[in-house]
Design an enzyme around this catalytic site. Structure first.
Site, mmCIF file in Angstrom:
data_model
loop_
_atom_site.group_PDB
_atom_site.id
_atom_site.type_symbol
_atom_site.label_atom_id
_atom_site.label_comp_id
_atom_site.label_asym_id
_atom_site.label_seq_id
_atom_site.Cartn_x
_atom_site.Cartn_y
_atom_site.Cartn_z
ATOM 1 N N ASN A 149 -27.635 -13.058 5.945
ATOM 2 C CA ASN A 149 -27.236 -12.560 7.276
ATOM 3 C C ASN A 149 -27.528 -13.433 8.361
ATOM 4 O O ASN A 149 -26.937 -13.532 9.302
ATOM 5 C CB ASN A 149 -27.739 -11.221 7.459
ATOM 6 N N GLU A 245 -40.202 -11.250 2.858
ATOM 7 C CA GLU A 245 -39.665 -10.579 4.310
ATOM 8 C C GLU A 245 -38.482 -9.985 3.770
ATOM 9 O O GLU A 245 -37.391 -10.446 3.503
ATOM 10 C CB GLU A 245 -39.109 -11.855 5.132
ATOM 11 N N CYS A 279 -31.962 -7.166 9.690
ATOM 12 C CA CYS A 279 -33.097 -6.278 9.090
ATOM 13 C C CYS A 279 -34.072 -5.787 10.188
ATOM 14 O O CYS A 279 -34.635 -4.947 9.887
ATOM 15 C CB CYS A 279 -34.105 -7.271 8.405
HETATM 16 P P1 NAP Z 1 -30.276 -10.081 -1.472
HETATM 17 O O1 NAP Z 1 -29.199 -9.447 -2.315
HETATM 18 O O2 NAP Z 1 -31.852 -9.395 -1.934
HETATM 19 O O3 NAP Z 1 -30.288 -11.587 -1.870
HETATM 20 C C1 NAP Z 1 -31.183 -12.498 -1.225
HETATM 21 C C2 NAP Z 1 -31.411 -13.603 -1.923
HETATM 22 O O4 NAP Z 1 -32.085 -13.435 -3.170
HETATM 23 C C3 NAP Z 1 -30.197 -14.371 -2.229
HETATM 24 O O5 NAP Z 1 -30.307 -15.797 -2.168
HETATM 25 C C4 NAP Z 1 -29.787 -13.788 -3.778
HETATM 26 O O6 NAP Z 1 -28.951 -14.557 -4.526
HETATM 27 C C5 NAP Z 1 -31.006 -13.856 -4.240
HETATM 28 N N1 NAP Z 1 -31.687 -13.149 -5.344
HETATM 29 C C6 NAP Z 1 -31.085 -11.997 -5.613
HETATM 30 N N2 NAP Z 1 -31.569 -11.649 -7.006
HETATM 31 C C7 NAP Z 1 -32.195 -12.669 -7.279
HETATM 32 C C8 NAP Z 1 -33.253 -12.516 -8.504
HETATM 33 N N3 NAP Z 1 -33.464 -11.599 -9.507
HETATM 34 N N4 NAP Z 1 -34.235 -13.721 -8.486
HETATM 35 C C9 NAP Z 1 -34.153 -14.612 -7.474
HETATM 36 N N5 NAP Z 1 -33.194 -14.606 -6.498
HETATM 37 C C10 NAP Z 1 -32.319 -13.337 -6.506
HETATM 38 O O7 NAP Z 1 -30.403 -9.673 0.111
HETATM 39 P P2 NAP Z 1 -28.880 -10.220 0.885
HETATM 40 O O8 NAP Z 1 -28.075 -8.937 0.629
HETATM 41 O O9 NAP Z 1 -28.760 -11.362 0.837
HETATM 42 O O10 NAP Z 1 -29.655 -9.781 2.190
HETATM 43 C C11 NAP Z 1 -29.812 -8.709 2.703
HETATM 44 C C12 NAP Z 1 -31.272 -8.006 2.613
HETATM 45 O O11 NAP Z 1 -31.996 -9.124 3.337
HETATM 46 C C13 NAP Z 1 -31.419 -6.870 3.527
HETATM 47 O O12 NAP Z 1 -32.249 -6.048 2.596
HETATM 48 C C14 NAP Z 1 -32.397 -7.356 4.753
HETATM 49 O O13 NAP Z 1 -32.769 -6.468 5.401
HETATM 50 C C15 NAP Z 1 -33.114 -8.375 4.081
HETATM 51 N N6 NAP Z 1 -33.372 -9.399 5.082
HETATM 52 C C16 NAP Z 1 -34.869 -9.422 5.533
HETATM 53 C C17 NAP Z 1 -35.183 -10.109 6.544
HETATM 54 C C18 NAP Z 1 -36.761 -10.513 6.829
HETATM 55 O O14 NAP Z 1 -36.761 -11.495 7.781
HETATM 56 N N7 NAP Z 1 -37.386 -9.121 6.731
HETATM 57 C C19 NAP Z 1 -34.232 -11.133 7.147
HETATM 58 C C20 NAP Z 1 -33.064 -11.100 6.729
HETATM 59 C C21 NAP Z 1 -32.566 -10.106 5.937
HETATM 60 P P3 NAP Z 1 -27.540 -14.257 -4.668
HETATM 61 O O15 NAP Z 1 -26.930 -14.291 -3.268
HETATM 62 O O16 NAP Z 1 -26.934 -15.236 -5.889
HETATM 63 O O17 NAP Z 1 -27.233 -12.842 -4.897
#
Ligand code: NAP
Length: 472
Positions: A149, A245, A279
């Site tokens: 995002n 995060e 987020c």
């Molecule tokens: P996501 O599905 O959790 O993916 C995040 C990253 O993790 C991607 O690079 C993903 O790879 C990787 N990943 C997924 N499963 C994994 C595993 N088992 N082992 C290692 N890596 C893995 O999140 P998203 O949909 O991209 O982002 C949305 C989420 O991020 C929301 O919940 C949002 O709140 C959170 N977020 C938090 C912050 C903060 O600073 N607190 C900031 C922004 C977003 P792939 O893309 O290949 O699946």
């Protein structure tokens, strides 16, 4: 684009399409990296660390500040890349690019301030003859994993402090938005970062994540993403430092004594920025009963003015969601809420990845939208009469990243500051506010540790104590 292996561009026969979520058109392809690629990148990073830990601070500062200067020259290209591969409008993407430049600049500045202090050994009886100090040293190889995002600035939040601290890095960007990360990597290398210190491996988290997370040579995992992936990673990584995060469903409280038009404008923007894929986006709005009807009518009227469409058009207010399955999920959650008794005030429809900004009220406790992070353009209004009860409701979820209150009464503000169970409280600003140098992070399932350059730099370095035993 090619991925980056030890500073070098590398291709693989199998590729992954990077798709514009508005119309499904092909933006580019990236290699489908494998677990073996991750292992190779880590092996190079081991050598990279021997280089990065010996880079004097002035070199690390030069690299980061030069990278920031190149980013400034390529501002529009970076912004267009963010907008093409992701959900952000071009105006939002320009804002993210400016912030990423700031993140890299501050990383360079903070590298200068990575200091220690003298230890008063003589405060302990028996240690009168000891003098010494501590300084900070890098921890080694940092494995970074980033979400879709904020595809540039959240990568900058990993690479900037890691380099400032003298570490080497293997980064895995989100599969749907890898291009911004690869551009930033190339810029850092152009700015003089030794190649062995940086790999950016593209590929599916489910295929290559374990190779990065479980490898004992990696000393820290810095993850930004959803709770689900965060919990899987935390359960597998073993003895490593961790920064997490994660998500939220941010609460905002609107008191009857506040500047109502300002609260409406700030909350609409906070709810629908980046299509609510944010987020710290506003998801739950608790509005005092004395101003509830006026707030609701103004909020809905303001929301209906939003122009939803092609993210690269200058006048688009809200672009597409990242994938059609995500758009379908949001509509399903809205239907779940209305089936259980919620009232839809506006929105609730979609065309492909384009979801109309959606406002609901009368949300039942059993609805998914009531407790889960929607990560979409949906906001719910709740009516309340007593501030303490609104705070209790705001806290009654598993998340706690940002919270906010709109009020002109200091007593109300300080009650919220004291009682909201979150990492940051905004007063007279929606939850969707962050500057990149502040400590950023949450409580409960919103995360572990803090980002924000100076704070990341503390997490990405360790203190080393030096003690001299003097003869007298
Ligand atoms: P996501 O599905 O959790 O993916 C995040 C990253 O993790 C991607 O690079 C993903 O790879 C990787 N990943 C997924 N499963 C994994 C595993 N088992 N082992 C290692 N890596 C893995 O999140 P998203 O949909 O991209 O982002 C949305 C989420 O991020 C929301 O919940 C949002 O709140 C959170 N977020 C938090 C912050 C903060 O600073 N607190 C900031 C922004 C977003 P792939 O893309 O290949 O699946």
């Amino acid at each position: 684009m090619k991925m980056i292996m030890g500073g070098k561009p590398v291709d693989r026969p199998e590729t992954i399409d990077v798709i514009n979520p508005f119309d499904g058109s092909l933006v580019d392809t990236v290699p489908r990296g494998s677990a073996a690629d991750v292992k190779e990148a880590i092996a190079i990073a081991v050598k990279g660390y021997e280089i990065s830990r010996r880079l004097p601070a002035h070199k690390r500062i030069d690299i980061l500040l030069k990278a920031a200067a190149i980013m400034k020259e390529r501002h529009e290209e970076l912004a267009r890349t963010i907008a093409q591969e992701g959900s952000k409008t071009i105006r939002e993407a320009r804002g993210e690019t400016t912030r990423a430049i700031n993140t890299i600049t501050i990383s360079g500045e903070e590298a200068r301030r990575l200091d220690g202090e003298t230890i008063p050994f003589d405060s302990a009886p028996g240690a009168e003859n000891k003098v010494g100090y501590y300084y900070r040293f890098p921890i080694g190889i940092i494995g970074c994993i980033t979400p879709f995002n904020d595809p540039l600035n959240l990568v900058a939040h990993k690479l900037g402090p890691a380099i400032a601290g003298g570490n080497s890095v293997v980064l895995k960007p989100a599969t749907v938005t890898p291009l911004s990360a690869l551009l930033l990597g190339a810029i850092l290398l152009e700015a003089g970062l030794p190649g062995e210190c940086l790999s950016i491996i593209t590929g599916y988290g489910s295929e290559i994540g374990d190779a990065l997370v479980t490898d004992p040579r990696v000393r820290m995992i810095s993850f930004t993403g959803g709770v689900e992936a965060g919990e899987i990673i935390a359960s597998k990584m073993g003895m490593k430092k961790v920064g997490m995060e994660l998500g939220s469903n941010a609460p905002v409280i609107v008191m009857d004594d506040c500047d109502l038009p300002a609260a409406v404008a700030s909350c609409v923007s906070g709810a629908f920025w980046a299509v609510g894929q944010n987020c710290i986006g506003v998801q739950r709005l608790f509005v005092h009963e004395k101003v509830y009807d006026a707030f609701r009518d103004a909020f809905v009227a303001h929301t209906r003015k939003y122009k939803v469409g092609y993210q690269l058009d200058e006048d688009t207010d809200m672009g597409p969601m990242i994938e059609e399955k995500e758009a379908a999920r949001v509509i399903e959650w809205v239907r779940d809420a209305t089936d259980k008794g919620a009232t839809l005030l506006t929105g609730g429809t979609r065309e492909g990845t384009l979801v109309q900004p959606t406002v609901l009220e009368n949300m039942p406790d059993s609805a998914i939208l009531h407790t889960q992070e929607v990560f979409g353009p949906t906001v719910t209004l709740y009516r309340f009469s007593d501030l303490s009860q609104a705070i209790d409701q705001a806290n009654a979820v598993d998340y706690g990243l940002h919270g906010a209150i709109f009020t002109n009464d200091l007593n109300n503000a300080f009650l919220a500051i004291k009682e909201l169970d979150v990492g940051s409280v905004m007063v007279n600003e929606s939850t969707d506010f962050r500057v990149d140098l502040m400590p950023f992070g949450g409580v409960k399932k919103s995360g572990l540790g803090r980002e924000g350059i100076r704070f990341s730099l503390q997490e990405m370095t360790e203190p080393k104590v030096v003690c001299f035993n003097l003869r007298q």
